[in-house]
Design a protein around this motif. Structure first.
Motif, PDB file in Angstrom:
ATOM      1  N   ASP A  10       0.829  -1.202   0.000  1.00  0.00           N
ATOM      2  CA  ASP A  10       0.000   0.000   0.000  1.00  0.00           C
ATOM      3  C   ASP A  10       0.866   1.257   0.000  1.00  0.00           C
ATOM      4  O   ASP A  10       1.477   1.601   1.011  1.00  0.00           O
ATOM      5  CB  ASP A  10      -0.922  -0.031   1.217  1.00  0.00           C
ATOM      6  N   HIS A  12      -0.087   4.254   0.010  1.00  0.00           N
ATOM      7  CA  HIS A  12      -0.615   5.255   0.939  1.00  0.00           C
ATOM      8  C   HIS A  12      -0.093   5.014   2.355  1.00  0.00           C
ATOM      9  O   HIS A  12       0.244   5.960   3.065  1.00  0.00           O
ATOM     10  CB  HIS A  12      -2.147   5.253   0.919  1.00  0.00           C
ATOM     11  N   ASP A  13      -0.011   3.760   2.748  1.00  0.00           N
ATOM     12  CA  ASP A  13       0.530   3.422   4.061  1.00  0.00           C
ATOM     13  C   ASP A  13       1.995   3.833   4.136  1.00  0.00           C
ATOM     14  O   ASP A  13       2.451   4.368   5.153  1.00  0.00           O
ATOM     15  CB  ASP A  13       0.361   1.920   4.324  1.00  0.00           C
ATOM     16  N   TYR A 136       0.980   8.183  -9.493  1.00  0.00           N
ATOM     17  CA  TYR A 136       1.259   9.483  -8.889  1.00  0.00           C
ATOM     18  C   TYR A 136       2.398  10.221  -9.594  1.00  0.00           C
ATOM     19  O   TYR A 136       3.017  11.115  -9.025  1.00  0.00           O
ATOM     20  CB  TYR A 136       1.562   9.308  -7.394  1.00  0.00           C
TER      21      TYR A 136
END
Length: 173
Positions: A10, A12-13, A136
């Motif tokens: 992840d 985001h983590d 991203y």
């Protein structure tokens, strides 16, 4: 540093709980010359008396300005099925990829090549991580809105190449 306390799948983590990608952001903000000088200081602190052949190669890459420079990560653990490299790639792959991006930025490389043992099954995981970075705009051209861009290639090394002396000649290519 993040093994066991972040979700390695992840992004985001990694960003939220491990301050992930902050190093890449700082490097791009500071610029290549300052990053390289900090790298030199760090290298000499860690390698007192061991010579500077790696440092000389990095400096040559930085000064050459060649657009086709490639940074290579040899993540093949010969004779170790679950060596420290594969453990790190399984547990904290975004840190490895961020480190490669920072290294590529500092020496002016436009591509990164990661060698993995085919039997380890890490290639799909790393490709998924690269796809997350790509969403991203952290892989390819214009990373973080800068003129820096880097592409990744993952090369799986077959077990037959790892056996015996064939791997020694393969590593020298």
């Amino acid at each position: 540093r993040n093994c066991g306390w972040i979700d390695p799948d992840d992004i985001h983590d990694y960003i939220l709980h491990a301050n992930g990608l902050a190093g890449l952001f700082r490097a791009v903000q500071k610029g290549r010359p300052e990053c390289f000088s900090r790298l030199c200081v760090s290298y000499y602190e860690d390698h007192v008396g061991t010579g500077s052949s790696s440092l000389d190669q990095w400096k040559e890459c930085l000064e050459s300005g060649k657009p086709d420079t490639c940074l290579v990560c040899n993540a093949v653990a010969v004779g170790e099925e679950a060596g420290p490299g594969s453990l790190l790639l399984r547990s904290d792959p975004f840190s490895i990829l961020e480190g490669l991006l920072i290294g590529a930025y500092v020496v002016g490389a436009t591509s990164c090549l990661v060698y993995l043992a085919a039997k380890g099954g890490l290639a799909p995981k790393l490709r998924d991580c690269l796809q997350a970075l790509s969403r991203y705009n952290l892989v390819g051209p214009g990373i973080l809105g800068s003129s820096f861009g880097a592409h990744f290639e993952i090369q799986e090394v077959p077990e037959t190449v790892l056996d015996g002396h064939l791997w020694e000649s393969f590593r020298c290519i």
